[in-house]
Design an enzyme around this catalytic site. Structure first.
Site, PDB file in Angstrom:
ATOM      1  N   HIS A 159      58.085 -60.419 111.427  1.00  0.00           N
ATOM      2  CA  HIS A 159      56.983 -61.328 111.090  1.00  0.00           C
ATOM      3  C   HIS A 159      55.662 -60.904 111.756  1.00  0.00           C
ATOM      4  O   HIS A 159      55.661 -60.349 112.862  1.00  0.00           O
ATOM      5  CB  HIS A 159      57.371 -62.735 111.573  1.00  0.00           C
ATOM      6  CG  HIS A 159      56.460 -63.801 111.078  1.00  0.00           C
ATOM      7  ND1 HIS A 159      55.519 -64.419 111.872  1.00  0.00           N
ATOM      8  CD2 HIS A 159      56.343 -64.373 109.859  1.00  0.00           C
ATOM      9  CE1 HIS A 159      54.885 -65.331 111.174  1.00  0.00           C
ATOM     10  NE2 HIS A 159      55.362 -65.331 109.939  1.00  0.00           N
ATOM     11  N   ASN A 216      59.789 -75.225 103.726  1.00  0.00           N
ATOM     12  CA  ASN A 216      60.768 -74.796 104.740  1.00  0.00           C
ATOM     13  C   ASN A 216      61.527 -75.987 105.325  1.00  0.00           C
ATOM     14  O   ASN A 216      62.193 -75.847 106.357  1.00  0.00           O
ATOM     15  CB  ASN A 216      60.069 -74.037 105.868  1.00  0.00           C
ATOM     16  CG  ASN A 216      59.494 -72.715 105.398  1.00  0.00           C
ATOM     17  OD1 ASN A 216      60.105 -72.036 104.578  1.00  0.00           O
ATOM     18  ND2 ASN A 216      58.330 -72.355 105.888  1.00  0.00           N
ATOM     19  N   ASP A 263      64.048 -63.269 116.716  1.00  0.00           N
ATOM     20  CA  ASP A 263      63.322 -64.402 116.143  1.00  0.00           C
ATOM     21  C   ASP A 263      64.285 -65.140 115.200  1.00  0.00           C
ATOM     22  O   ASP A 263      64.700 -64.593 114.176  1.00  0.00           O
ATOM     23  CB  ASP A 263      62.098 -63.856 115.388  1.00  0.00           C
ATOM     24  CG  ASP A 263      61.237 -64.938 114.758  1.00  0.00           C
ATOM     25  OD1 ASP A 263      61.806 -65.963 114.350  1.00  0.00           O
ATOM     26  OD2 ASP A 263      60.025 -64.734 114.632  1.00  0.00           O
ATOM     27  N   LYS A 311      60.423 -75.152 110.736  1.00  0.00           N
ATOM     28  CA  LYS A 311      61.152 -74.846 109.485  1.00  0.00           C
ATOM     29  C   LYS A 311      62.227 -75.922 109.295  1.00  0.00           C
ATOM     30  O   LYS A 311      61.904 -77.006 108.880  1.00  0.00           O
ATOM     31  CB  LYS A 311      61.750 -73.438 109.540  1.00  0.00           C
ATOM     32  CG  LYS A 311      60.852 -72.395 110.183  1.00  0.00           C
ATOM     33  CD  LYS A 311      59.682 -72.013 109.319  1.00  0.00           C
ATOM     34  CE  LYS A 311      58.872 -70.915 110.001  1.00  0.00           C
ATOM     35  NZ  LYS A 311      57.500 -70.840 109.557  1.00  0.00           N
ATOM     36  N   SER A 330      62.270 -63.634 107.099  1.00  0.00           N
ATOM     37  CA  SER A 330      61.521 -64.717 106.463  1.00  0.00           C
ATOM     38  C   SER A 330      61.195 -64.478 104.999  1.00  0.00           C
ATOM     39  O   SER A 330      61.050 -65.432 104.239  1.00  0.00           O
ATOM     40  CB  SER A 330      60.226 -64.968 107.233  1.00  0.00           C
ATOM     41  OG  SER A 330      59.390 -63.837 107.179  1.00  0.00           O
ATOM     42  N   GLU A 371      64.433 -60.080 113.572  1.00  0.00           N
ATOM     43  CA  GLU A 371      64.697 -61.472 113.183  1.00  0.00           C
ATOM     44  C   GLU A 371      66.172 -61.572 112.856  1.00  0.00           C
ATOM     45  O   GLU A 371      66.784 -60.552 112.515  1.00  0.00           O
ATOM     46  CB  GLU A 371      63.864 -61.830 111.938  1.00  0.00           C
ATOM     47  CG  GLU A 371      62.381 -61.869 112.216  1.00  0.00           C
ATOM     48  CD  GLU A 371      61.519 -62.040 110.961  1.00  0.00           C
ATOM     49  OE1 GLU A 371      61.980 -62.664 109.989  1.00  0.00           O
ATOM     50  OE2 GLU A 371      60.387 -61.551 110.978  1.00  0.00           O
ATOM     51  N   HIS A 375      64.169 -68.813 111.044  1.00  0.00           N
ATOM     52  CA  HIS A 375      64.804 -69.303 109.818  1.00  0.00           C
ATOM     53  C   HIS A 375      66.310 -69.483 109.945  1.00  0.00           C
ATOM     54  O   HIS A 375      66.980 -69.834 108.964  1.00  0.00           O
ATOM     55  CB  HIS A 375      64.457 -68.366 108.646  1.00  0.00           C
ATOM     56  CG  HIS A 375      62.982 -68.344 108.384  1.00  0.00           C
ATOM     57  ND1 HIS A 375      62.344 -69.307 107.622  1.00  0.00           N
ATOM     58  CD2 HIS A 375      62.011 -67.519 108.843  1.00  0.00           C
ATOM     59  CE1 HIS A 375      61.045 -69.057 107.607  1.00  0.00           C
ATOM     60  NE2 HIS A 375      60.817 -67.979 108.338  1.00  0.00           N
TER      61      HIS A 375
HETATM   62  C1  PLP Z   1      60.034 -65.188 111.284  1.00  0.00           C
HETATM   63  C2  PLP Z   1      58.930 -66.097 111.709  1.00  0.00           C
HETATM   64  N1  PLP Z   1      58.545 -66.102 112.993  1.00  0.00           N
HETATM   65  C3  PLP Z   1      57.569 -66.906 113.418  1.00  0.00           C
HETATM   66  C4  PLP Z   1      56.899 -67.751 112.567  1.00  0.00           C
HETATM   67  C5  PLP Z   1      55.802 -68.620 113.083  1.00  0.00           C
HETATM   68  O1  PLP Z   1      56.277 -69.909 113.255  1.00  0.00           O
HETATM   69  P1  PLP Z   1      55.288 -71.171 113.178  1.00  0.00           P
HETATM   70  O2  PLP Z   1      55.064 -71.456 111.741  1.00  0.00           O
HETATM   71  O3  PLP Z   1      56.065 -72.236 113.883  1.00  0.00           O
HETATM   72  O4  PLP Z   1      54.046 -70.794 113.894  1.00  0.00           O
HETATM   73  C6  PLP Z   1      57.292 -67.797 111.217  1.00  0.00           C
HETATM   74  C7  PLP Z   1      56.677 -68.717 110.225  1.00  0.00           C
HETATM   75  O5  PLP Z   1      55.599 -68.782 109.898  1.00  0.00           O
HETATM   76  C8  PLP Z   1      58.319 -66.936 110.773  1.00  0.00           C
HETATM   77  O6  PLP Z   1      58.676 -66.919 109.486  1.00  0.00           O
END
Ligand code: PLP
Length: 399
Positions: free
Chosen positions: A144, A58, A217, A251, A192, A188, A220
Site C-alpha cells: 500500500h 470496506n 499490514d 475497514k 488491498s 500485506e 484487510h
Molecule cells: C493495506 C492498507 N494499509 C493501510 C491503509 C490505510 O488505512 P487507513 O484508511 O486506516 O488510513 C489502507 C487503506 O486505505 C490499506 O488498504
C-alpha cells in the site's frame, strides 16, 4: 475584511497557472479523480429512494450501524466529549485508549499494542522507527502507498521484490546479505487491490534466516480472517516470527484509526520516537469507543469472518464461471480486471445506472494497464444480491 479585487484574482491565477494543464492531462488519460458524495455508508444503501448494492465499501462485516457499536461510541462521547484535546504524550491519553490497546494486544497475540490516528499514520509512524538511513527495507511490489510513503520518510534504501514471490525475496535478501545496518521486510497479508494472500510462513522463515525484521499490514485481514477476526498472523501462529502486526479500525472495524501490535520494548521506542504518534492529537473518544464495541461483537460472534469468506468464495465462483479474470483473489476483495482506464470507468458507470456501485480503480493505485473494478463483498450482501450483481457485472463486461 477580505478584499477580493479583480487584481487579486488575476495575480492568484497567474501563480496557479501550472495547475490546469495537470488536471487536463489527467482527464485526457481517463485518470481524473473526483470524490462523489453518497447519502449513506455500507454494503447496501438507499440512493434517491432506490436500494443500491455497494461493492466499494470496506464495511466488510456490516457493522457500521451495529447498535452495540454505536452505543459504545455514544457512551465514550457522553463521558469524554468530542475530542481528546491533546496529543497522547501530553494529556490526550484516556483510559479507553489504554483499554483498546490492551485488548488489541491480547487478540493479536502480542505483548503490546499502540493506537494511531489512522492506518496511514500507523505505517508512517512505525516504519521510520524500524529503519533509517543506514538500513534496508524489502517491500512487496504491491504494498500500500502508506507503506511506500513511510519508507521514503524513513530514508532507508528501498528494495522491491516481485509480488508474493518468495524466490524474488530470497534473491534480494541474498544480494544484500553483507549489507550493514538493519533489514526489514514489509508485506500485506490480504492485498488491498488484488485480494490475494501473502505466503506469510515462507516469508517469515526467510526473514528469520536473514535476521530481518518482518512487518505485516493486516488492514484487510483484521476482522475478516483468523480466530475472532484476529487476522492471518494469528491464524497461522506466526506471532513470534512477525515483528510488527499492523491493522486499521477503518475497514472491517467500520470506524477510523490504526494500530500496531508488537513487543513491549518496540512499543516504548515508538512512544518515544514515532512522529506520527507523538506530533498529533490522540484519536477522539467516540472513535475509540466504537472500536471497543467492534471487539465486543467479534468476541461474541467469532464466525462473522468465515461467513464473509464463504459468501466471497461463492461470488468469485459466479464471476469465474463466466470467464472473468479475478487474479489470485482469495478474500472478500475481488478484482475484475479490465485493463483500459476509460473502459473501466464506462463499465463502472453502466453498473451504477443499474443500482450497483463498483468503483473503477486506476493507476497509480494499481499498475498501468490493470484498471479494474475492485469489488468488496460484505455481510450486507445476501446470496440473491450476489447472484444479481454477478449477472449484471458479467453482462456489462461482455458488452
Ligand atoms: C493495506 C492498507 N494499509 C493501510 C491503509 C490505510 O488505512 P487507513 O484508511 O486506516 O488510513 C489502507 C487503506 O486505505 C490499506 O488498504
Amino acid at each position: 475584511m477580505l478584499h477580493r479585487s479583480a487584481d487579486f484574482d488575476k495575480v492568484r491565477l497567474m501563480r496557479e497557472d501550472w495547475i490546469q494543464p495537470i488536471l487536463d492531462e489527467a482527464r485526457s488519460l481517463g485518470l481524473e479523480r473526483t470524490a462523489r458524495a453518497y447519502p449513506e455508508v455500507g454494503g447496501k444503501i438507499t440512493v434517491d429512494g432506490n436500494t443500491v448494492l455497494n461493492f466499494s465499501s470496506n464495511d466488510y462485516l456490516d457493522l457500521a450501524h451495529h447498535r452495540h457499536v454505536m452505543d459504545r461510541a455514544r457512551e465514550a462521547l457522553d463521558l469524554y466529549g468530542v475530542g481528546s484535546t491533546s496529543s497522547r504524550l501530553v494529556a490526550g491519553t484516556l483510559p479507553i485508549h489504554e483499554e483498546l490497546e490492551a485488548r488489541l494486544a491480547q487478540e493479536k497475540g502480542y505483548p503490546a499494542a499502540l493506537v494511531f490516528g489512522s492506518g496511514y499514520m500507523a505505517n508512517a509512524g512505525t516504519i521510520p522507527v524500524l529503519a533509517g538511513r543506514d538500513d534496508l527495507v524489502f517491500a512487496d511490489k504491491l504494498v500500500h502507498a502508506s507503506m511506500i510513503d513511510a519508507c521514503k520518510l524513513s530514508g532507508a534504501k528501498l528494495v522491491r521484490f516481485a509480488h508474493n514471490d518468495v524466490q524474488s525475496l530470497k534473491q534480494r535478501l541474498e544480494q544484500h546479505a553483507d549489507a550493514p545496518g538493519r533489514k526489514l521486510v514489509i508485506t500485506e497479508s490480504v492485498f488491498s487491490m488484488d485480494g490475494d494472500i501473502a505466503p506469510l510462513a515462507e516469508i517469515a522463515a526467510l526473514a528469520e534466516k536473514h535476521s530481518a525484521m518482518l512487518m505485516v499490514d493486516e488492514a484487510h485481514a483484521s476482522g475478516t480472517f483468523g480466530p475472532h477476526g484476529a487476522g492471518l498472523i494469528r491464524e497461522y501462529g506466526l506471532e513470534k516470527s512477525v515483528t510488527v502486526s499492523m491493522g486499521t479500525m477503518s475497514k472491517a472495524f467500520a470506524g477510523y484509526g490504526g494500530f500496531v501490535a508488537c513487543s513491549e520494548n518496540l512499543r516504548s521506542l515508538m512512544v518515544n520516537s514515532a512522529r506520527a504518534f507523538i506530533y498529533t492529537t490522540a484519536p477522539p473518544p467516540a472513535v475509540i469507543g466504537a472500536a471497543l464495541g467492534i471487539m465486543d461483537v467479534l468476541e461474541a460472534s467469532p464466525r462473522l469472518g468465515s461467513i464473509l469468506q464463504a459468501n466471497a468464495d461463492y461470488f468469485r465462483s459466479l464471476l469465474h464461471a463466466a470467464g472473468l479474470d479475478t487474479l489470485q483473489s482469495q478474500s472478500q476483495i475481488i478484482p475484475v480486471v479490465i485493463g483500459d482506464n476509460n473502459k473501466a470507468v464506462a463499465i463502472s458507470q453502466k453498473l451504477r445506472g443499474e443500482g450497483i456501485i463498483a468503483a473503477a480503480i486506476r493507476p497509480p493505485t494499481v499498475p498501468a494497464g490493470s484498471a479494474r473494478l475492485r469489488l468488496s463483498v460484505t455481510l450486507a450482501h445476501h446470496v440473491d444480491d450476489l447472484e444479481h450483481a454477478a449477472k449484471a457485472i458479467v453482462s456489462a463486461m461482455k458488452k
